[in-house]
Design an enzyme around this catalytic site. Sequence first.
Site, short mmCIF file in Angstrom:
data_model
loop_
_atom_site.label_atom_id
_atom_site.label_comp_id
_atom_site.label_asym_id
_atom_site.label_seq_id
_atom_site.Cartn_x
_atom_site.Cartn_y
_atom_site.Cartn_z
N LYS A 166 0.84 -1.21 0.00
CA LYS A 166 0.00 0.00 0.00
C LYS A 166 0.88 1.26 0.00
CE LYS A 166 -3.52 2.78 0.62
NZ LYS A 166 -4.79 2.95 -0.05
N LYS A 194 -1.12 11.54 5.49
CA LYS A 194 -0.88 10.50 6.51
C LYS A 194 -0.13 9.33 5.89
CE LYS A 194 -3.97 7.43 6.85
NZ LYS A 194 -4.11 6.01 6.78
P1 NAP Z 1 -13.20 7.52 8.31
O1 NAP Z 1 -14.39 7.79 7.46
O2 NAP Z 1 -12.61 8.63 9.11
O3 NAP Z 1 -13.63 6.33 9.31
C1 NAP Z 1 -12.83 5.87 10.36
C2 NAP Z 1 -13.68 5.01 11.27
O4 NAP Z 1 -12.84 4.49 12.29
C3 NAP Z 1 -14.82 5.75 11.97
O5 NAP Z 1 -15.96 4.92 11.99
C4 NAP Z 1 -14.29 5.96 13.39
O6 NAP Z 1 -15.28 5.94 14.36
C5 NAP Z 1 -13.46 4.70 13.55
N1 NAP Z 1 -12.40 4.87 14.55
C6 NAP Z 1 -11.28 5.64 14.46
N2 NAP Z 1 -10.55 5.53 15.55
C7 NAP Z 1 -11.21 4.67 16.36
C8 NAP Z 1 -10.95 4.14 17.64
N3 NAP Z 1 -9.85 4.50 18.32
N4 NAP Z 1 -11.85 3.26 18.15
C9 NAP Z 1 -12.96 2.90 17.47
N5 NAP Z 1 -13.25 3.36 16.24
C10 NAP Z 1 -12.39 4.24 15.71
O7 NAP Z 1 -12.00 6.89 7.46
P2 NAP Z 1 -12.09 6.03 6.11
O8 NAP Z 1 -12.07 6.95 4.93
O9 NAP Z 1 -13.15 5.00 6.24
O10 NAP Z 1 -10.62 5.36 6.12
C11 NAP Z 1 -10.32 4.22 6.93
C12 NAP Z 1 -8.94 3.70 6.51
O11 NAP Z 1 -8.97 3.31 5.13
C13 NAP Z 1 -7.80 4.73 6.64
O12 NAP Z 1 -6.64 4.10 7.10
C14 NAP Z 1 -7.63 5.24 5.20
O13 NAP Z 1 -6.31 5.71 4.95
C15 NAP Z 1 -7.93 3.98 4.41
N6 NAP Z 1 -8.39 4.21 3.03
C16 NAP Z 1 -9.32 5.18 2.76
C17 NAP Z 1 -9.74 5.39 1.46
C18 NAP Z 1 -10.77 6.46 1.12
O14 NAP Z 1 -10.96 6.74 -0.06
N7 NAP Z 1 -11.46 7.05 2.10
C19 NAP Z 1 -9.22 4.61 0.42
C20 NAP Z 1 -8.30 3.60 0.71
C21 NAP Z 1 -7.90 3.41 2.03
P3 NAP Z 1 -16.36 7.15 14.48
O15 NAP Z 1 -17.23 7.05 13.25
O16 NAP Z 1 -17.14 6.79 15.68
O17 NAP Z 1 -15.58 8.41 14.57
#
Ligand code: NAP
Length: 294
Positions: free
Chosen positions: A172, A240
Amino acid sequence: MAKNIGFIGLGIMGKPMAHNLHKAGHRLFVHARRAESMVPLAQLGCASYATAAEAAAQADVIFIMVSDTHDVKQVLFAEGGVAQGAKPGSVVVDMSTISPTATRHYAARLAERGIAMLDAPVSGGDVGAINGTLSIMVGGKPEVFERVRPLFECMGKNIVHIGDNGAGQVAKACNQIVVGVTIEAVAEALTFARKSGVDVAKVREALLGGFAASRILDVHGKRMLDNNYQPGFKTKLHQKDMNIVMQTAQELGLALPAAALVMQHMNALMGTGDAESDSAAVMKIVERMSGVER
Ligand code: NAP
């Protein structure tokens, strides 16, 4: 055969991925930090829990999809974390994008408790998550990968076992280097065309038919032409990931001058109000440096 699955982290990516596992007939036990993040899955009939430990205790396989390295550590090892609830013999699959070094460390700590771990970060964005077409890069033992493969197939299409623990996160990081450096190259080329007084759209069109063609020139190049940086993939997430790349390079004694430049341009975007913009907004920094205005 229906499996008992824990799913921790129900954000932009986690929610549709969990939904796809549910649609495939599996029983889901979910947890997120805020209760409201669990509501859409609870409405589908999934059991929701106040702690990761409680969700993990019900499951044979526990998926994690949270923000970054620190959050994965919290979810795994803090009070009420997965490690307190998961049964020996269960598998933890971390699909977040985090540090390869930390991943190896977490896998070793879980192994002491008889819990296997896979790292399985993804590429393909929210559209890939919704459509179940993610590219999934997997690190961990081959026999554990084979056990989880049918579940990966509910969420993705291009599923590659790269190597041992941490290898998925290395893949990744490689993905993010190529994407970031190519965004920089496209931004510089299109700025070169604009400063030369040449039609930028026609330059992009010509390049798309030749050796310089790429998905980045196509998708991000279009965003740059339109000066429209609606995400897409947010700068704060790409920054990040470039930080993971640079930290790992430091640990390895590895020079990555092009990736380092991109990291600085993303830092500049963060400092000038573009954290939530698509990372194609690197174009704005390239333009500002040469006084390009539109
Ligand atoms: P996001 O929308 O910010 O969602 C993160 C989730 O994790 C939220 O539900 C949050 O809970 C939960 N969370 C964070 N810290 C936590 C903790 N300490 N305990 C329990 N729950 C926790 O992020 P995302 O876009 O889904 O991305 C998730 C991962 O996938 C990241 O590492 C990102 O780099 C990767 N990624 C993202 C994409 C993209 O296009 N978005 C593409 C490829 C990879 P709450 O909802 O309660 O705050």
